[in-house]
Design a protein around this motif. Structure first.
Motif, mmCIF file in Angstrom:
data_model
loop_
_atom_site.group_PDB
_atom_site.id
_atom_site.type_symbol
_atom_site.label_atom_id
_atom_site.label_comp_id
_atom_site.label_asym_id
_atom_site.label_seq_id
_atom_site.Cartn_x
_atom_site.Cartn_y
_atom_site.Cartn_z
ATOM 1 N N GLY A 6 -6.627 9.702 -4.358
ATOM 2 C CA GLY A 6 -5.427 10.217 -4.235
ATOM 3 C C GLY A 6 -5.155 10.725 -2.722
ATOM 4 O O GLY A 6 -4.046 10.979 -2.480
ATOM 5 N N GLU A 7 -6.263 10.965 -1.940
ATOM 6 C CA GLU A 7 -6.017 11.499 -0.533
ATOM 7 C C GLU A 7 -4.939 10.962 0.060
ATOM 8 O O GLU A 7 -4.148 11.357 0.910
ATOM 9 C CB GLU A 7 -7.212 11.777 0.085
ATOM 10 N N VAL A 8 -4.923 9.486 0.246
ATOM 11 C CA VAL A 8 -4.139 8.916 0.921
ATOM 12 C C VAL A 8 -2.795 8.906 0.490
ATOM 13 O O VAL A 8 -1.748 8.990 1.475
ATOM 14 C CB VAL A 8 -4.469 7.236 0.894
ATOM 15 N N PHE A 9 -2.439 9.056 -0.697
ATOM 16 C CA PHE A 9 -1.036 9.144 -1.065
ATOM 17 C C PHE A 9 -0.482 10.577 -0.798
ATOM 18 O O PHE A 9 0.462 10.817 -0.105
ATOM 19 C CB PHE A 9 -0.991 8.995 -2.666
ATOM 20 N N VAL A 10 -1.506 11.598 -0.863
ATOM 21 C CA VAL A 10 -1.105 12.954 -0.469
ATOM 22 C C VAL A 10 -0.640 13.040 1.045
ATOM 23 O O VAL A 10 0.054 13.818 1.555
ATOM 24 C CB VAL A 10 -2.366 13.957 -0.834
ATOM 25 N N ALA A 11 -1.538 12.482 1.804
ATOM 26 C CA ALA A 11 -1.058 12.460 3.185
ATOM 27 C C ALA A 11 0.053 11.653 3.411
ATOM 28 O O ALA A 11 0.615 12.087 4.468
ATOM 29 C CB ALA A 11 -2.453 11.697 4.096
ATOM 30 N N GLU B 126 -1.390 -8.822 -1.076
ATOM 31 C CA GLU B 126 -2.304 -9.058 -2.468
ATOM 32 C C GLU B 126 -1.827 -8.347 -3.448
ATOM 33 O O GLU B 126 -1.537 -8.786 -4.686
ATOM 34 C CB GLU B 126 -3.597 -8.305 -1.941
ATOM 35 N N VAL B 127 -1.244 -7.137 -3.418
ATOM 36 C CA VAL B 127 -0.712 -6.450 -4.507
ATOM 37 C C VAL B 127 0.438 -7.055 -5.168
ATOM 38 O O VAL B 127 0.343 -7.281 -6.329
ATOM 39 C CB VAL B 127 -0.250 -4.869 -4.122
ATOM 40 N N LEU B 128 1.480 -7.564 -4.317
ATOM 41 C CA LEU B 128 2.434 -8.437 -4.761
ATOM 42 C C LEU B 128 1.901 -9.488 -5.592
ATOM 43 O O LEU B 128 2.545 -9.837 -6.620
ATOM 44 C CB LEU B 128 3.361 -8.851 -3.585
ATOM 45 N N GLU B 129 0.959 -10.061 -5.234
ATOM 46 C CA GLU B 129 0.672 -11.225 -5.861
ATOM 47 C C GLU B 129 -0.153 -10.956 -7.101
ATOM 48 O O GLU B 129 0.061 -11.543 -8.203
ATOM 49 C CB GLU B 129 -0.570 -12.227 -5.093
ATOM 50 N N GLN C 279 -2.003 -0.300 7.336
ATOM 51 C CA GLN C 279 -2.699 0.475 7.662
ATOM 52 C C GLN C 279 -2.271 1.373 8.823
ATOM 53 O O GLN C 279 -2.796 2.633 9.084
ATOM 54 C CB GLN C 279 -3.948 -0.339 8.297
ATOM 55 N N ALA C 280 -1.256 0.826 9.895
ATOM 56 C CA ALA C 280 -0.912 1.583 10.759
ATOM 57 C C ALA C 280 0.114 2.654 10.356
ATOM 58 O O ALA C 280 -0.053 3.890 11.189
ATOM 59 C CB ALA C 280 -0.277 0.602 11.814
ATOM 60 N N VAL C 281 0.733 2.282 9.381
ATOM 61 C CA VAL C 281 2.070 3.258 9.157
ATOM 62 C C VAL C 281 1.802 4.218 8.042
ATOM 63 O O VAL C 281 1.880 5.160 7.764
ATOM 64 C CB VAL C 281 3.400 2.539 9.288
ATOM 65 N N LEU C 282 1.534 3.377 6.936
ATOM 66 C CA LEU C 282 1.654 3.969 5.601
ATOM 67 C C LEU C 282 0.194 4.329 5.292
ATOM 68 O O LEU C 282 -0.064 5.410 4.167
ATOM 69 C CB LEU C 282 1.949 2.888 4.527
ATOM 70 N N GLN C 283 -0.932 3.835 5.796
ATOM 71 C CA GLN C 283 -2.246 4.094 5.480
ATOM 72 C C GLN C 283 -2.621 4.234 3.851
ATOM 73 O O GLN C 283 -3.148 4.901 3.364
ATOM 74 C CB GLN C 283 -2.524 5.737 5.910
ATOM 75 N N VAL C 284 -1.847 3.081 3.280
ATOM 76 C CA VAL C 284 -2.213 2.857 1.756
ATOM 77 C C VAL C 284 -3.586 2.123 1.735
ATOM 78 O O VAL C 284 -3.994 1.108 2.434
ATOM 79 C CB VAL C 284 -1.187 2.162 1.202
ATOM 80 N N PRO C 285 -4.136 2.440 0.609
ATOM 81 C CA PRO C 285 -5.429 1.679 0.401
ATOM 82 C C PRO C 285 -5.388 0.386 -0.181
ATOM 83 O O PRO C 285 -6.187 0.006 -1.088
ATOM 84 C CB PRO C 285 -6.315 2.840 -0.480
ATOM 85 N N ARG D 73 -5.579 1.253 -7.169
ATOM 86 C CA ARG D 73 -5.828 1.476 -5.806
ATOM 87 C C ARG D 73 -5.856 3.137 -5.349
ATOM 88 O O ARG D 73 -6.774 3.331 -4.563
ATOM 89 C CB ARG D 73 -4.641 0.784 -5.030
ATOM 90 N N TRP D 74 -4.937 3.684 -5.799
ATOM 91 C CA TRP D 74 -4.812 5.309 -5.411
ATOM 92 C C TRP D 74 -5.744 5.924 -6.074
ATOM 93 O O TRP D 74 -6.407 6.929 -5.219
ATOM 94 C CB TRP D 74 -3.598 5.844 -5.938
ATOM 95 N N ASP D 75 -6.509 5.754 -7.459
ATOM 96 C CA ASP D 75 -7.569 6.714 -8.000
ATOM 97 C C ASP D 75 -8.740 6.162 -7.135
ATOM 98 O O ASP D 75 -9.577 7.038 -6.807
ATOM 99 C CB ASP D 75 -7.628 6.292 -9.382
ATOM 100 N N GLY D 76 -8.813 4.852 -6.524
ATOM 101 C CA GLY D 76 -10.097 4.363 -6.079
ATOM 102 C C GLY D 76 -10.216 5.140 -4.567
ATOM 103 O O GLY D 76 -11.314 5.407 -4.044
ATOM 104 N N ALA D 77 -9.290 5.524 -4.180
ATOM 105 C CA ALA D 77 -9.033 6.390 -2.795
ATOM 106 C C ALA D 77 -9.071 7.686 -3.107
ATOM 107 O O ALA D 77 -9.148 8.583 -2.151
ATOM 108 C CB ALA D 77 -8.048 6.090 -1.950
#
Length: 205
Positions: free
Chosen positions: A113-118, A83-86, A72-78, A107-111
C-alpha cells in the motif's frame, strides 16, 4: 598482470549493470519532465529518449512500452497498465467489476500500500501527479475498459470507475478505515465489484 588481462578484470569488476541502471534512471528523470510538459498523449518515446540522450530503443528495453515508462516515472504504480488492462478484460464484459477490484487490490496489497499512499500524497502537492493520475485511470485504463466492453457514455463510466478505485485505495491504505483496511481481497470484491459493474455495463441514467 598483462594489460589485456588487467583490462578484462577491470571490465568484469565494473560490470554492465551500473551503466544500464544509469540509463534507466536518466530515462525516468527525462520521462517525468516530458510527461509533465506534454501529458501522456503529447509525449513520445522519441522525445523522452532525446531528452535523456539515449536511443529510443532503450525505452522498450527497460520499460516495455511508453505506458510502462509512464507508470514507473510518474505514477510509481506497482503494475504495468497494459498488462492490467488485458487482465481485467480477459473474461468479457460481465466480469469486469470483479476483475478490476481483484487486480488492483492484489497489486496494491503486494506493494504494502505504500505506493498508493505516496501517490496520493504527491497529488496534494504536485499538479502533474494529479494530471497523471487522471490520464492514467480515466483516459487510458478505464477508457480502455469501456472500449473493450462497448459501453455507451464511455467518458462518464470511466470517470465513475476512477472515483470508485481511488476511493477504495484511500479508505484501505490512507485512512485505513476498518474493517475495510484489513478485509481480505475476496470480501472487498464481493462488496465493491457490483458497483463497478453497474458503472460499466448497467443503467446509470
Amino acid at each position: 598482470m598483462t594489460p589485456a588481462k588487467d583490462h578484462a578484470t577491470s571490465a568484469r569488476r565494473r560490470g554492465r549493470r551500473p551503466a544500464g541502471e544509469d540509463t534507466r534512471a536518466t530515462l525516468l528523470a527525462a520521462a517525468r519532465e516530458v510527461f509533465a510538459e506534454s501529458g501522456f498523449d503529447g509525449a513520445t518515446v522519441r522525445s523522452i529518449a532525446a531528452r535523456a540522450g539515449v536511443d529510443a530503443a532503450m525505452v522498450n528495453h527497460w520499460f516495455g512500452s511508453k505506458e510502462g515508462l509512464f507508470a514507473q516515472a510518474v505514477l510509481q504504480v506497482p503494475f504495468d497498465p497494459k498488462e492490467v488492462l488485458e487482465t481485467v478484460t480477459a473474461d468479457g464484459p460481465d466480469r469486469l467489476g470483479e476483475n478490476i477490484v481483484r487486480t488492483f487490490l492484489t497489486r496494491w496489497d503486494g506493494a504494502g500500500g505504500e505506493v498508493f499512499v505516496a501517490l496520493v500524497r504527491s497529488i496534494t502537492t504536485r499538479e502533474e501527479a494529479l494530471r497523471a493520475l487522471k490520464e492514467m485511470l480515466v483516459n487510458h485504463m478505464f477508457a480502455g475498459v469501456t472500449k473493450a466492453a462497448g459501453c455507451d457514455q464511455p467518458e462518464l463510466r470511466a470517470s465513475l470507475c476512477a472515483t470508485q478505485i481511488i476511493g477504495m485505495g484511500m479508505a484501505r491504505y490512507v485512512a485505513r478505515l476498518e474493517p475495510m483496511a484489513s478485509a481480505d481481497i475476496e470480501t472487498m470484491v464481493a462488496a465493491i465489484a457490483p458497483t463497478l459493474q453497474r458503472y460499466l455495463t448497467g443503467d446509470i441514467g
